[in-house]
Design a protein around this motif. Structure first.
Motif, mmCIF file in Angstrom:
data_model
loop_
_atom_site.group_PDB
_atom_site.id
_atom_site.type_symbol
_atom_site.label_atom_id
_atom_site.label_comp_id
_atom_site.label_asym_id
_atom_site.label_seq_id
_atom_site.Cartn_x
_atom_site.Cartn_y
_atom_site.Cartn_z
ATOM 1 N N MET A 87 0.818 -1.212 0.000
ATOM 2 C CA MET A 87 0.000 0.000 0.000
ATOM 3 C C MET A 87 0.852 1.263 0.000
ATOM 4 N N LEU A 88 2.065 1.162 0.514
ATOM 5 C CA LEU A 88 2.998 2.285 0.496
ATOM 6 C C LEU A 88 3.763 2.375 -0.827
ATOM 7 N N GLY A 89 3.513 1.417 -1.722
ATOM 8 C CA GLY A 89 4.228 1.397 -2.993
ATOM 9 C C GLY A 89 5.633 0.845 -2.888
ATOM 10 N N LYS A 90 5.945 0.192 -1.757
ATOM 11 C CA LYS A 90 7.273 -0.404 -1.552
ATOM 12 C C LYS A 90 7.193 -1.869 -1.973
ATOM 13 N N PHE A 91 7.150 -2.080 -3.275
ATOM 14 C CA PHE A 91 6.826 -3.393 -3.814
ATOM 15 C C PHE A 91 7.931 -4.417 -3.565
ATOM 16 N N LYS A 92 9.183 -4.001 -3.574
ATOM 17 C CA LYS A 92 10.281 -4.952 -3.330
ATOM 18 C C LYS A 92 10.247 -5.464 -1.894
ATOM 19 N N ASP A 93 9.970 -4.571 -0.947
ATOM 20 C CA ASP A 93 9.830 -5.008 0.447
ATOM 21 C C ASP A 93 8.610 -5.911 0.599
ATOM 22 N N ALA A 94 7.543 -5.558 -0.107
ATOM 23 C CA ALA A 94 6.313 -6.352 -0.024
ATOM 24 C C ALA A 94 6.534 -7.769 -0.529
ATOM 25 N N ILE A 95 7.198 -7.893 -1.665
ATOM 26 C CA ILE A 95 7.363 -9.225 -2.248
ATOM 27 C C ILE A 95 8.280 -10.096 -1.384
#
Length: 483
Positions: A87-95
């Motif tokens: 949701m914060l747009g931090k996709f690398k951390d999310a994945i």
């Protein structure tokens, strides 16, 4: 043992509130459970989920991290942190977190779908980076649009702008009012007219500074509205209650026009059309949702592509980049979407000098204008959202004193009554999307100032019915899985 039993009871009560969508109440009860028994990772993960629902993604990350500390094998800890990072747009951390959760719970179908969506987002970012052009070589899409190549077919039965005799069209009040009715019936206007509204609005916005000064005569009034978030029928209700924009009835809409609500295209075209028709009577502040990263997740991207085209979406982005960041009314009242700043001594001239024609950065004055929130505690604290900061009454008081102002008006947060007065009367939050996302049960509000004294007067209103199109209908599919 008694503490553990009481904590479990509190958690169950919190779960009930969560199910009933009373997320703030759930957070309070989860907190009490944690205070009694902090060794249970479930309590932290559940509170993290409630923070996600409240859009407090920074707090959600912190709680999910605490859940992982308590129990490194607890899949939901990684799952919730991955949600918040996405949701914060931090996709690398999310994945990274979602992959860890998938190892612990390999059969979870929602998790597999979220991983696929996250991987798709990262591929899209890499593709966009590969295609990126140095600033000095950028050709703005808006500058390439040729309206003459968009003839209005005889078969088009919707509202038409007035022909100018030279093959072009002029916007009129008759057209705007007809357009509002067309949107109300869930019909669109011709793309020729939509593009013209966008291009003319962009030209007007480009001529404004990042902070705009507005003078309100002593015998006139001025209305400030908060977030509308694609709730078109509630926007129409504001004008029904308070009159249409015009020379005797000016408005300022304080950001977050789009996303979440599924009539965002109608909302933003309506606002921009009034801006083009009456430039000095419709003012628009940029919100944190007038940005590429938010629009990809929360629905505006998908809605524009569904209703018009990807080309129009590019033009919308260029319009958003020129929206002013703040307004000062009668040299007394500062209006901006989010809040104040991470350093002392920020002046109005500092805001005027911000180069705003860009996507919002992750820090600095522009970011804080769009993202910050007030807090009851003195000083500054980390933001619950994970972006911007929280600032206390002392920060507000000093900023106003330094700049010779009397009041800060901001939006950005749902309030049960549609507005809230805080910081010893020096700060007002106004939010104009009632029953936000069809689930919060809040009122909407707007605030009116008389030029003679600039004292805020509040009007609250309830949500009105809308067609059966759910909020987030065009949002990232990530949001519908296990959320």
């Amino acid at each position: 043992m008694a503490n553990k039993e009481e904590a479990e009871k509190l958690k169950n009560e919190a779960n009930k509130l969560f199910t009933e969508k009373h997320y703030a109440g759930a957070v309070n009860l989860y907190t009490k459970a944690i205070d009694l028994y902090p060794e249970n990772a479930v309590y932290f993960a559940n509170r993290s989920f409630a923070h996600i629902k409240l859009e407090e993604y920074g707090s959600a990350v912190a709680d999910a991290s605490r859940a992982i500390e308590v129990d490194p094998s607890y899949a939901k800890g990684y799952y919730r942190r991955g949600d918040a990072y996405f949701m914060l747009g931090k996709f690398k951390d999310a994945i990274k977190d979602l992959k860890t959760a998938a190892k612990v719970a390999p059969k979870d179908p929602d998790l597999r779908k979220k991983l696929a969506e996250c991987e798709k987002a990262i591929k899209r970012i890499k593709f966009e980076e590969a295609l990126s052009t140095p600033d000095s070589e950028i050709t703005h899409v808006s500058d390439t649009i040729d309206l003459s190549t968009m003839p209005v077919e005889d078969s088009y039965k919707g509202p038409r702008m007035q022909e100018d005799g030279a093959g072009g069209y002029t916007i009129t009040e008759e057209f705007v009012l007809a357009m509002l009715e067309e949107f109300k019936e869930q019909r669109l206007i011709h793309r020729r007219f939509a593009f013209q509204i966008l291009l003319q609005a962009r030209q007007l916005l480009r001529e404004l500074p990042s902070l705009v000064d507005i003078d309100i005569p002593a015998d006139r009034h001025f209305t400030v509205c908060g977030d509308v978030h694609g709730q078109y029928y509630d926007l129409l209700n504001i004008w029904q209650l308070n009159g249409n924009p015009g020379p005797d009835n000016p408005y300022l809409f304080n950001g977050d026009f789009v996303d979440r609500g599924s009539f965002s295209v109608e909302v933003i075209l309506a606002l921009l059309a009034w801006k083009v028709l009456h430039p000095s009577c419709m003012h628009l502040t940029r919100g944190n949702h007038e940005s590429h990263s938010m629009n990809k997740i929360y629905g505006f991207d998908g809605e524009v592509k569904h209703k018009f085209s990807g080309l129009m979406l590019d033009v919308f982005r260029e319009v958003f980049n020129w929206l002013p960041l703040a307004f000062v009314l009668n040299r007394k009242v500062l209006v901006l979407h989010g809040g104040l700043f991470s350093k002392d001594g920020v002046s109005l001239d500092d805001l005027r000098k911000v180069e705003r024609n860009r996507e919002p950065p992750d820090e600095g004055l522009m970011c804080e204008c769009l993202w910050s929130d007030p807090a009851p505690e003195q000083g500054r604290q980390a933001s619950k959202r994970g972006v911007g900061l929280q600032f206390g009454p002392d920060i507000t008081q000093q900023f106003l004193k330094d700049n010779g102002l009397e009041l800060v008006v901001r939006s950005h947060e749902v309030k049960e009554e549609g507005y809230e007065v805080a910081h010893n009367g020096l700060l007002v939050t106004v939010f104009s999307a009632p029953n936000y996302c069809d689930q919060m049960g809040n009122k909407g509000a707007f605030v009116k100032f008389n030029g003679s004294d600039m004292v805020p007067h509040f009007t609250t209103f309830e949500a009105v019915p809308h067609p059966d199109v759910k909020p987030m209908a065009y949002a990232s599919s990530f949001l519908s899985w296990g959320m």
